[in-house]
Motif scaffolding. Structure first.
Motif, PDB file in Angstrom:
ATOM      1  N   ASP A 154     -18.670  38.511 -16.495  1.00 52.74           N
ATOM      2  CA  ASP A 154     -18.639  39.256 -17.748  1.00 52.74           C
ATOM      3  C   ASP A 154     -19.171  38.420 -18.907  1.00 52.74           C
ATOM      4  O   ASP A 154     -19.612  38.981 -19.915  1.00 52.74           O
ATOM      5  CB  ASP A 154     -17.226  39.728 -18.050  1.00 52.74           C
ATOM      6  N   ASP A 155     -19.103  37.099 -18.794  1.00 53.01           N
ATOM      7  CA  ASP A 155     -19.766  36.220 -19.759  1.00 53.01           C
ATOM      8  C   ASP A 155     -21.206  36.046 -19.258  1.00 53.01           C
ATOM      9  O   ASP A 155     -21.555  35.070 -18.604  1.00 53.01           O
ATOM     10  CB  ASP A 155     -19.048  34.873 -19.839  1.00 53.01           C
ATOM     11  N   VAL A 156     -22.038  37.035 -19.573  1.00 51.14           N
ATOM     12  CA  VAL A 156     -23.369  37.079 -18.979  1.00 51.14           C
ATOM     13  C   VAL A 156     -24.238  35.936 -19.495  1.00 51.14           C
ATOM     14  O   VAL A 156     -24.937  35.280 -18.715  1.00 51.14           O
ATOM     15  CB  VAL A 156     -24.035  38.437 -19.239  1.00 51.14           C
ATOM     16  N   LEU A 157     -24.185  35.655 -20.792  1.00 46.45           N
ATOM     17  CA  LEU A 157     -24.974  34.552 -21.324  1.00 46.45           C
ATOM     18  C   LEU A 157     -24.559  33.236 -20.685  1.00 46.45           C
ATOM     19  O   LEU A 157     -25.408  32.414 -20.314  1.00 46.45           O
ATOM     20  CB  LEU A 157     -24.834  34.465 -22.844  1.00 46.45           C
ATOM     21  N   GLY A 158     -23.257  33.045 -20.505  1.00 48.88           N
ATOM     22  CA  GLY A 158     -22.784  31.824 -19.862  1.00 48.88           C
ATOM     23  C   GLY A 158     -23.346  31.663 -18.462  1.00 48.88           C
ATOM     24  O   GLY A 158     -23.739  30.565 -18.058  1.00 48.88           O
ATOM     25  N   ARG A 159     -23.414  32.768 -17.704  1.00 47.61           N
ATOM     26  CA  ARG A 159     -23.955  32.685 -16.350  1.00 47.61           C
ATOM     27  C   ARG A 159     -25.463  32.446 -16.369  1.00 47.61           C
ATOM     28  O   ARG A 159     -25.969  31.648 -15.586  1.00 47.61           O
ATOM     29  CB  ARG A 159     -23.639  33.970 -15.566  1.00 47.61           C
ATOM     30  N   ILE A 160     -26.167  33.113 -17.253  1.00 46.78           N
ATOM     31  CA  ILE A 160     -27.617  32.955 -17.305  1.00 46.78           C
ATOM     32  C   ILE A 160     -27.985  31.526 -17.704  1.00 46.78           C
ATOM     33  O   ILE A 160     -29.026  31.000 -17.272  1.00 46.78           O
ATOM     34  CB  ILE A 160     -28.235  33.970 -18.288  1.00 46.78           C
ATOM     35  N   LEU A 161     -27.154  30.876 -18.491  1.00 49.75           N
ATOM     36  CA  LEU A 161     -27.416  29.497 -18.872  1.00 49.75           C
ATOM     37  C   LEU A 161     -27.104  28.519 -17.744  1.00 49.75           C
ATOM     38  O   LEU A 161     -27.311  27.314 -17.887  1.00 49.75           O
ATOM     39  CB  LEU A 161     -26.614  29.116 -20.128  1.00 49.75           C
ATOM     40  N   GLY A 162     -26.603  29.033 -16.630  1.00 52.68           N
ATOM     41  CA  GLY A 162     -26.412  28.211 -15.438  1.00 52.68           C
ATOM     42  C   GLY A 162     -27.720  28.080 -14.681  1.00 52.68           C
ATOM     43  O   GLY A 162     -28.799  28.047 -15.261  1.00 52.68           O
ATOM     44  N   ARG A 163     -27.640  28.086 -13.365  1.00 59.38           N
ATOM     45  CA  ARG A 163     -28.844  27.857 -12.562  1.00 59.38           C
ATOM     46  C   ARG A 163     -29.105  29.009 -11.606  1.00 59.38           C
ATOM     47  O   ARG A 163     -28.208  29.733 -11.215  1.00 59.38           O
ATOM     48  CB  ARG A 163     -28.690  26.574 -11.733  1.00 59.38           C
ATOM     49  N   GLY A 164     -30.392  29.159 -11.243  1.00 57.05           N
ATOM     50  CA  GLY A 164     -30.749  29.985 -10.102  1.00 57.05           C
ATOM     51  C   GLY A 164     -30.871  31.468 -10.333  1.00 57.05           C
ATOM     52  O   GLY A 164     -30.711  32.243  -9.393  1.00 57.05           O
ATOM     53  N   MET A 165     -31.186  31.926 -11.568  1.00 56.83           N
ATOM     54  CA  MET A 165     -31.349  33.363 -11.798  1.00 56.83           C
ATOM     55  C   MET A 165     -32.678  33.642 -12.491  1.00 56.83           C
ATOM     56  O   MET A 165     -32.753  34.388 -13.460  1.00 56.83           O
ATOM     57  CB  MET A 165     -30.177  33.920 -12.616  1.00 56.83           C
ATOM     58  N   VAL A 166     -33.733  33.034 -12.002  1.00 57.27           N
ATOM     59  CA  VAL A 166     -35.045  33.213 -12.630  1.00 57.27           C
ATOM     60  C   VAL A 166     -36.054  33.913 -11.720  1.00 57.27           C
ATOM     61  O   VAL A 166     -37.174  34.172 -12.146  1.00 57.27           O
ATOM     62  CB  VAL A 166     -35.633  31.859 -13.094  1.00 57.27           C
ATOM     63  N   ARG A 167     -35.684  34.256 -10.510  1.00 56.32           N
ATOM     64  CA  ARG A 167     -36.606  34.995  -9.650  1.00 56.32           C
ATOM     65  C   ARG A 167     -36.714  36.436 -10.128  1.00 56.32           C
ATOM     66  O   ARG A 167     -35.756  37.013 -10.640  1.00 56.32           O
ATOM     67  CB  ARG A 167     -36.128  34.992  -8.195  1.00 56.32           C
ATOM     68  N   MET A 168     -37.889  37.024  -9.920  1.00 61.85           N
ATOM     69  CA  MET A 168     -38.070  38.420 -10.253  1.00 61.85           C
ATOM     70  C   MET A 168     -37.533  39.284  -9.115  1.00 61.85           C
ATOM     71  O   MET A 168     -38.273  39.908  -8.343  1.00 61.85           O
ATOM     72  CB  MET A 168     -39.544  38.712 -10.531  1.00 61.85           C
ATOM     73  N   THR A 169     -36.233  39.286  -8.998  1.00 59.48           N
ATOM     74  CA  THR A 169     -35.520  40.126  -8.035  1.00 59.48           C
ATOM     75  C   THR A 169     -34.374  40.799  -8.791  1.00 59.48           C
ATOM     76  O   THR A 169     -33.200  40.569  -8.499  1.00 59.48           O
ATOM     77  CB  THR A 169     -34.982  39.280  -6.862  1.00 59.48           C
ATOM     78  N   TRP A 170     -34.743  41.618  -9.757  1.00 59.46           N
ATOM     79  CA  TRP A 170     -33.780  42.209 -10.676  1.00 59.46           C
ATOM     80  C   TRP A 170     -33.725  43.731 -10.545  1.00 59.46           C
ATOM     81  O   TRP A 170     -34.742  44.391 -10.361  1.00 59.46           O
ATOM     82  CB  TRP A 170     -34.158  41.899 -12.119  1.00 59.46           C
ATOM     83  N   LEU A 171     -32.520  44.255 -10.692  1.00 58.83           N
ATOM     84  CA  LEU A 171     -32.301  45.660 -11.000  1.00 58.83           C
ATOM     85  C   LEU A 171     -31.490  45.679 -12.288  1.00 58.83           C
ATOM     86  O   LEU A 171     -30.390  45.110 -12.338  1.00 58.83           O
ATOM     87  CB  LEU A 171     -31.541  46.375  -9.879  1.00 58.83           C
ATOM     88  N   VAL A 172     -32.028  46.301 -13.343  1.00 59.03           N
ATOM     89  CA  VAL A 172     -31.334  46.318 -14.633  1.00 59.03           C
ATOM     90  C   VAL A 172     -31.379  47.730 -15.201  1.00 59.03           C
ATOM     91  O   VAL A 172     -32.306  48.499 -14.939  1.00 59.03           O
ATOM     92  CB  VAL A 172     -31.968  45.329 -15.644  1.00 59.03           C
ATOM     93  N   GLU A 173     -30.384  48.075 -15.981  1.00 60.89           N
ATOM     94  CA  GLU A 173     -30.384  49.373 -16.638  1.00 60.89           C
ATOM     95  C   GLU A 173     -31.490  49.417 -17.692  1.00 60.89           C
ATOM     96  O   GLU A 173     -31.665  48.470 -18.457  1.00 60.89           O
ATOM     97  CB  GLU A 173     -29.025  49.662 -17.272  1.00 60.89           C
ATOM     98  N   ARG A 174     -32.201  50.521 -17.711  1.00 61.89           N
ATOM     99  CA  ARG A 174     -33.309  50.642 -18.667  1.00 61.89           C
ATOM    100  C   ARG A 174     -32.821  50.560 -20.102  1.00 61.89           C
ATOM    101  O   ARG A 174     -33.468  49.944 -20.953  1.00 61.89           O
ATOM    102  CB  ARG A 174     -34.064  51.960 -18.429  1.00 61.89           C
ATOM    103  N   ILE A 175     -31.669  51.153 -20.399  1.00 66.09           N
ATOM    104  CA  ILE A 175     -31.166  51.131 -21.764  1.00 66.09           C
ATOM    105  C   ILE A 175     -30.864  49.704 -22.200  1.00 66.09           C
ATOM    106  O   ILE A 175     -31.065  49.346 -23.367  1.00 66.09           O
ATOM    107  CB  ILE A 175     -29.922  52.042 -21.912  1.00 66.09           C
ATOM    108  N   LEU A 176     -30.411  48.864 -21.279  1.00 70.52           N
ATOM    109  CA  LEU A 176     -30.169  47.461 -21.599  1.00 70.52           C
ATOM    110  C   LEU A 176     -31.485  46.763 -21.933  1.00 70.52           C
ATOM    111  O   LEU A 176     -31.572  46.003 -22.912  1.00 70.52           O
ATOM    112  CB  LEU A 176     -29.480  46.765 -20.424  1.00 70.52           C
ATOM    113  N   PHE A 177     -32.501  46.998 -21.131  1.00 72.03           N
ATOM    114  CA  PHE A 177     -33.819  46.407 -21.378  1.00 72.03           C
ATOM    115  C   PHE A 177     -34.312  46.780 -22.768  1.00 72.03           C
ATOM    116  O   PHE A 177     -34.818  45.931 -23.521  1.00 72.03           O
ATOM    117  CB  PHE A 177     -34.798  46.888 -20.309  1.00 72.03           C
ATOM    118  N   GLU A 178     -34.150  48.056 -23.132  1.00 68.53           N
ATOM    119  CA  GLU A 178     -34.608  48.516 -24.438  1.00 68.53           C
ATOM    120  C   GLU A 178     -33.809  47.864 -25.567  1.00 68.53           C
ATOM    121  O   GLU A 178     -34.376  47.434 -26.577  1.00 68.53           O
ATOM    122  CB  GLU A 178     -34.487  50.041 -24.513  1.00 68.53           C
TER     123      GLU A 178
END
Length: 316
Positions: A154-178
């Protein structure tokens, strides 16, 4: 295979797929996309970034055969970050599926990612890729199945600042992207800027230990340019730090540290930083001194901005 919608209702998933000189790999990637299992509706949006090979012809062939495929053609090469934003702006799906077009999808990749998003009420789902020495025409991506180690944050920024989430293997909600504004348009490669920018608006990210794509050696990998990687990493975090002064001090410190780390790694590849200045800034950061102020990064930014051999985004 997934189905298209013909009743005016938005599809479940929009595949947003920037392409630059991937003609040899595209038929194999597209075959793995067509072979997706499960009950979901989808549209496929390819964005050609002024390819100089036969990519555009291959893409037009896909669109001629399948009414759920659209091709956005461009006359100038702007970079994958800008092209990803361009494609997402035309998407209609609830979710965006974001992959590299020189990889192969697991047959149940999208179904599994959709189920995880829905079951865990997550607006970001990330998988993994696995490299293979097998040529792309012989390579296969195995089924993911149901035995998956799933971690939610739930602390998404905290997790993203960790390691290993830079591959283009994503499913994201379009509204979030916008809401997040998509990828940083000032950074050529989107791998790090996309999840970082999404993280400020996301409610939950899933980090799943599952192989979503097989990665053959199909050539033409931007990520093989190490100096480009360090340049884009520095710019990603420096821009983010400057744009969001509201971020908590502990996270600002971590972001600032990533900028210094990118500069130190670039120095090893020949970037002409002042060694003493860089080392002093690194040591000061390590022992907790300094303001973690983006203004203090300006001298490093100047060096990065003047490096040769770096591909930079070209805003339309």
């Amino acid at each position: 295979m997934f189905s298209s919608r013909s009743d005016g209702v938005a599809p479940d998933v929009s595949f947003i797929l920037p392409v630059y000189n991937k003609a040899a790999a595209l038929p194999y990637f597209f075959a793995s996309l067509l072979a997706q299992q499960g009950q979901f509706s989808g549209e496929v949006i390819f964005i050609d970034d002024a390819s100089t090979d036969l990519s555009r012809s291959v893409l037009d062939g896909f669109a001629a055969k399948h009414d759920f495929v659209r091709v956005i053609a461009n006359d100038t090469n702007a970079g994958p970050a800008i092209r990803l934003n361009q494609g997402a702006a035309q998407a209609q799906g609830k979710y965006l599926a974001l992959f590299d077009c020189d990889e192969l999808l697991a047959p149940d990749a999208v179904t599994v990612m959709l189920d995880l998003a829905r079951d865990h009420d997550a607006d970001m789902v990330h998988g993994k890729g696995r490299k293979t020495d097998v040529p792309i025409e012989q390579a296969r991506a195995g089924m993911i199945g149901s035995n998956i180690d799933v971690k939610t944050f739930d602390d998404v920024l905290g997790r993203i600042l960790g390691r290993g989430m830079v591959r283009m293997t994503w499913l994201v909600e379009r509204i979030l992207f916008e809401q997040a504004g998509g990828c940083d348009p000032d950074v050529f490669i989107q791998d790090e800027s996309l999840p970082l920018r999404l993280s400020l608006r996301a409610r939950r990210v899933i980090d799943a230990d599952m192989v979503v794509t097989a990665i053959p050696d199909a050539g033409n990998h931007l990520s093989a340019n190490k100096m480009q990687q360090h340049h884009d990493r520095f710019l990603t975090y420096a821009n983010f730090l400057r744009a969001h002064p509201e971020i908590a001090p502990d996270k600002r410190r971590k972001i600032f540290g990533k900028c210094i780390s990118a500069a130190r790694k670039a120095k090893r590849y020949g970037a002409p930083f002042d060694t003493l200045d860089l080392d002093l800034r690194y040591l000061a950061h390590k022992i907790g001194l300094g303001r973690n102020d983006p203004a203090d990064l300006s001298r490093f930014a100047f060096v990065f901005q003047n490096l040769s051999g770096i591909r930079r985004s070209a805003k339309p």
